[in-house]
Each structure stands twice: as structure tokens, then as C-alpha cells.
Scaffold this motif. Structure first.
Motif, PDB file in Angstrom:
ATOM      1  N   THR A 114       0.842  -1.198   0.000  1.00 38.52           N
ATOM      2  CA  THR A 114       0.000   0.000   0.000  1.00 38.52           C
ATOM      3  C   THR A 114       0.878   1.250   0.000  1.00 38.52           C
ATOM      4  N   PHE A 115       0.299   2.340  -0.491  1.00 38.29           N
ATOM      5  CA  PHE A 115       0.968   3.640  -0.470  1.00 38.29           C
ATOM      6  C   PHE A 115       0.387   4.449   0.691  1.00 38.29           C
ATOM      7  N   ARG A 116       1.287   5.062   1.481  1.00 37.64           N
ATOM      8  CA  ARG A 116       0.825   5.775   2.679  1.00 37.64           C
ATOM      9  C   ARG A 116       1.738   6.956   2.956  1.00 37.64           C
ATOM     10  N   GLU A 117       1.190   8.130   3.054  1.00 36.95           N
ATOM     11  CA  GLU A 117       1.950   9.348   3.343  1.00 36.95           C
ATOM     12  C   GLU A 117       3.246   9.435   2.528  1.00 36.95           C
ATOM     13  N   GLY A 118       3.137   9.148   1.220  1.00 39.85           N
ATOM     14  CA  GLY A 118       4.263   9.365   0.316  1.00 39.85           C
ATOM     15  C   GLY A 118       5.226   8.211   0.162  1.00 39.85           C
ATOM     16  N   ALA A 119       4.949   7.073   0.791  1.00 37.29           N
ATOM     17  CA  ALA A 119       5.876   5.942   0.680  1.00 37.29           C
ATOM     18  C   ALA A 119       5.097   4.623   0.681  1.00 37.29           C
ATOM     19  N   PHE A 120       5.715   3.612   0.106  1.00 37.95           N
ATOM     20  CA  PHE A 120       5.094   2.289   0.135  1.00 37.95           C
ATOM     21  C   PHE A 120       5.297   1.649   1.505  1.00 37.95           C
ATOM     22  N   VAL A 121       4.336   0.852   1.922  1.00 39.33           N
ATOM     23  CA  VAL A 121       4.409   0.212   3.232  1.00 39.33           C
ATOM     24  C   VAL A 121       4.058  -1.272   3.095  1.00 39.33           C
ATOM     25  N   ASP A 122       4.773  -2.109   3.838  1.00 37.74           N
ATOM     26  CA  ASP A 122       4.524  -3.548   3.825  1.00 37.74           C
ATOM     27  C   ASP A 122       3.344  -3.893   4.737  1.00 37.74           C
TER      28      ASP A 122
END
Lengths: 161, 161
Positions: free
Chosen positions: A145-153
Motif C-alpha cells: 500500500t501507499f501511505r503518506e508518500g511511501a510504500f508500506v509492507d
């Protein structure tokens, strides 16, 4: 503190809209900023006759909400869920109460064998809560997912009975 | 053998319905027996403007089909897919051709970062095919699906670029 867990009512949408628009909800879910009230209201409607929605009420105010969504067809033995708690009422056991209500319904009334969900790998609070209820990490999705400008696992978790 | 990969046409539904009703398709997917032609025809329609459907044609006959489905919102960088090949034309590289077409589209035209899917843990052929294209197992869902009277586990796989 006397929290009541009850079926969600359509008029709860106003207070749940407030929760969904908080950073704390968006940060840990797939929620988007600037979603309209109508979008959220529609999202809160059952998407299948099997869906169950819950509200957590404290002193006449909706401070948390959740939904249990059983799948269908060849996955009818399984279900997923979401939980949201108002920022001002976090860490008071409201998520625990909502999750307990969903698991009781799934186990004892719907005969659900498998409950699953994904959790961002840095969501320590949710990971602890789900572990307490017997959920186990089945794997880790990279850049889910994309969250606050970065991808997250995200971990995929499940509880089987 | 000269297989052509091309955009799916609405009239392909008749031949794809035949593939979907084969045991080989049902066994490895979430497909149900006794699904109506109308249900399958509707399922073959794009569910989002971003969906892309492909047919594999051999000597004027549709012998395989696939779909690439990008997600939306905070998962717009990711996509999932399905592939089906007619039993009589299995192990001839048709799945490879369809997957190559989808990955080329995702990588070079849609800027998709993550392609994901789930595969039953005993689907050795698919696991080999996906591994060849750089997919990795991210985890294993226990009792993910019901199949021929028993629960079956599924690996979640993804390819990142």
C-alpha cells in the motif's frame, strides 16, 4: 467506562464519518483523504446479506465501529473484518470489545472457520491485539500500500478454529 | 504451433465458458460448478476501466484467456491476474505467453510496481511458471479455499519491480 457494542444504525454514519476522516484511521487502513460523506455512508451499508456491522457506544456517542464480512462460494467458511476507534478513545479496550463481538459471532453463530485480514507491519498495537485473539502472521506483502508518500509492507494474518 | 495473444472479444465468451467449466480450471481457481453462461459472460466484462482481458488464439480457436486487474486508490500501483488454458492445450506454453503479455503491459505501459496473486500450494505447474517470471512466495494462507470436499492452503505470491 461502560461501552456498549450494538448493531450499527444508519444514523451512526455521521459519527463514523468523523472517525474515518481522522489520521489515525487513514494511517492504518486503505482510507483516502477527502472522501465524501455519501461515499462513506454507502461503504457502511452491507455489501452482502452476510455482512454484519457493529458500533461501540459510550455515553450516547459512537466511539468505534467495525464490520465482519464473510466471503462467499468456495471461501464461505472464511471472513475478513475492519475496526476503527475514535482517536480520543484509543487504548481503552474498545477495539478489543469490537473484535471480541465479531469473533463470538463468527465462531458461535456463523460457524466461520477462518478469519483473516492484513495489517501494516508497523502497526504494533493492532498486531498485539490480534495476537491476543489467536491470529497468526501467515506472510508479508511487500509494498502492499501507499501511505503518506511511501510504500508500506503489510502482514497477512489469520485465525483458524 | 502459432499462438496469437490478442484482446478478448465479447464473442470469445462461448469458448472461455468451456474452459471455465473444465475440471482443470475449477480445480486451480475459485470457480464453481454449474455457473451459468450469463454469469461467466458478466465476469469476463471489465469490472473497472483499468482491467485488461486477453485471449490466446490457435488456428482460429480460443485456447486460453487471462485478465490483468490493477487495483485503485492506495493500491493503484498493484495488480492481480488470472489465467486459464484449455485442458487439451495444456503444457504448450500458452500460459507463459499470456503471462508474458500481462507482465509486459503492467511493466512497460501501466507502470505497475507490484503484481500479486494466490496459488494453491499443490499447483506445482503454476508455481514453476510464476517463479520463472520472478514471482516470490510471500506467505501461506491455511485452509484458504474449499475444493473437492476438503480445505486447501494457498500461497500468496508477488513480483515487484
Amino acid at each position: 467506562m461502560d461501552v456498549t457494542i450494538r448493531a450499527m444504525r444508519s444514523e451512526d454514519a455521521v459519527e463514523i464519518f468523523e472517525i474515518v476522516n481522522q489520521r489515525a484511521f487513514r494511517f492504518w487502513t486503505l482510507s483516502l483523504p477527502y472522501e465524501s460523506f455519501d461515499t462513506i455512508k454507502k461503504w457502511l451499508e452491507p455489501q452482502s446479506p452476510r455482512d454484519l456491522h457493529f458500533s461501540a457506544e459510550l455515553d450516547g456517542r459512537v466511539v468505534g465501529a467495525s464490520a465482519l464480512r464473510p466471503f462467499y462460494g468456495r471461501r464461505a467458511h472464511a471472513a475478513e473484518f475492519w475496526i476503527g476507534v475514535h482517536e480520543d478513545y484509543a487504548r481503552r479496550g474498545i477495539g478489543t470489545r469490537l473484535l471480541a463481538a465479531m469473533i463470538d459471532t463468527a465462531d458461535n453463530w456463523l460457524n466461520i472457520k477462518r478469519i483473516e485480514m492484513t495489517v501494516f507491519t508497523d502497526n504494533i498495537g493492532a498486531l498485539a491485539l490480534y495476537s491476543n485473539f489467536g491470529f497468526e502472521i501467515e506472510g508479508t506483502h511487500k509494498a502492499a500500500t501507499f501511505r503518506e508518500g511511501a510504500f508500506v509492507d503489510a502482514h497477512c494474518m489469520a485465525r483458524l478454529r
